[in-house]
Motif scaffolding. Structure first.
Motif, mmCIF file in Angstrom:
data_model
loop_
_atom_site.group_PDB
_atom_site.id
_atom_site.type_symbol
_atom_site.label_atom_id
_atom_site.label_comp_id
_atom_site.label_asym_id
_atom_site.label_seq_id
_atom_site.Cartn_x
_atom_site.Cartn_y
_atom_site.Cartn_z
ATOM 1 N N VAL A 174 89.816 -47.511 8.552
ATOM 2 C CA VAL A 174 89.523 -47.221 7.148
ATOM 3 C C VAL A 174 90.582 -46.286 6.568
ATOM 4 O O VAL A 174 91.295 -45.609 7.306
ATOM 5 N N GLY A 175 90.655 -46.240 5.253
ATOM 6 C CA GLY A 175 91.617 -45.390 4.573
ATOM 7 C C GLY A 175 90.999 -44.184 3.902
ATOM 8 O O GLY A 175 91.689 -43.418 3.238
ATOM 9 N N ALA A 176 89.692 -43.995 4.083
ATOM 10 C CA ALA A 176 89.015 -42.850 3.477
ATOM 11 C C ALA A 176 87.751 -42.531 4.269
ATOM 12 O O ALA A 176 87.142 -43.431 4.855
ATOM 13 N N LEU A 177 87.403 -41.258 4.255
ATOM 14 C CA LEU A 177 86.171 -40.810 4.905
ATOM 15 C C LEU A 177 85.439 -39.837 3.979
ATOM 16 O O LEU A 177 86.083 -38.981 3.368
ATOM 17 N N PRO A 178 84.134 -39.939 3.910
ATOM 18 C CA PRO A 178 83.379 -38.909 3.207
ATOM 19 C C PRO A 178 83.469 -37.607 4.005
ATOM 20 O O PRO A 178 83.504 -37.621 5.233
ATOM 21 N N ILE A 179 83.536 -36.495 3.296
ATOM 22 C CA ILE A 179 83.520 -35.175 3.930
ATOM 23 C C ILE A 179 82.101 -34.642 3.816
ATOM 24 O O ILE A 179 81.564 -34.537 2.709
ATOM 25 N N CYS A 180 81.483 -34.327 4.953
ATOM 26 C CA CYS A 180 80.109 -33.826 4.959
ATOM 27 C C CYS A 180 80.077 -32.402 5.501
ATOM 28 O O CYS A 180 80.785 -32.074 6.458
ATOM 29 N N GLY A 181 79.238 -31.588 4.898
ATOM 30 C CA GLY A 181 79.053 -30.221 5.363
ATOM 31 C C GLY A 181 78.070 -30.171 6.516
ATOM 32 O O GLY A 181 77.476 -31.184 6.899
ATOM 33 N N THR A 182 77.881 -28.981 7.057
ATOM 34 C CA THR A 182 76.941 -28.804 8.159
ATOM 35 C C THR A 182 75.506 -29.097 7.720
ATOM 36 O O THR A 182 74.652 -29.373 8.549
#
Length: 138
Positions: A33-41
């Motif tokens: 993939v060319g993008a990832l969601p950024i998730c917090g703790t």
């Protein structure tokens, strides 16, 4: 009525806000993939990280991808779409925010991603053409 849930790609994986950009690049490679969601703790979406972000904001700026945290590249509130939002809302959101990928949220939980390619496969050609046209202009 076609909904985001019907056309999204399920099983989107996050990169943790505290993980490095190098970790993100490796995950992108593994997943293709060319993008990832950024998730917090807290498992809430903090933003999106693209391969272009890595190249321009990290490598091109002379920063060490093993030192930069993914969360450092999250900009403002993430643009998302609700799982039960219809295709017209997807098109409006992508067009108005000029984004090619929309995280799909059910409550506060990430359930998938609607990419421009998903839209192209699911919607009639004129609507897809309008989206591509809008994304190609400044």
């Amino acid at each position: 009525m076609t909904t985001a849930r019907e056309i999204m790609t399920e099983g989107a994986e996050c990169i943790g806000a505290e993980e490095t950009v190098l970790d993100a690049a490796k995950k992108m490679t593994r997943l293709g993939v060319g993008a990832l969601p950024i998730c917090g703790t807290d498992d809430k979406l903090k933003g999106m990280l693209t391969d272009r972000d890595i190249v321009v904001k990290v490598l091109g700026a002379g920063k060490d991808p093993a030192q930069v945290k993914a969360g450092d590249l999250a900009q403002g509130e993430a643009v998302t779409i609700g799982a039960d939002d219809d295709a017209e809302e997807i098109l409006r959101t992508m067009t108005s925010h000029k984004v090619r990928r929309l995280p799909v949220i059910d409550g506060h939980r990430l359930v998938g991603i609607v990419a421009q390619a998903d839209v192209a496969r699911a919607l009639p050609a004129p609507k897809v053409g309008d989206l591509v046209d809008a994304m190609s202009t400044d």
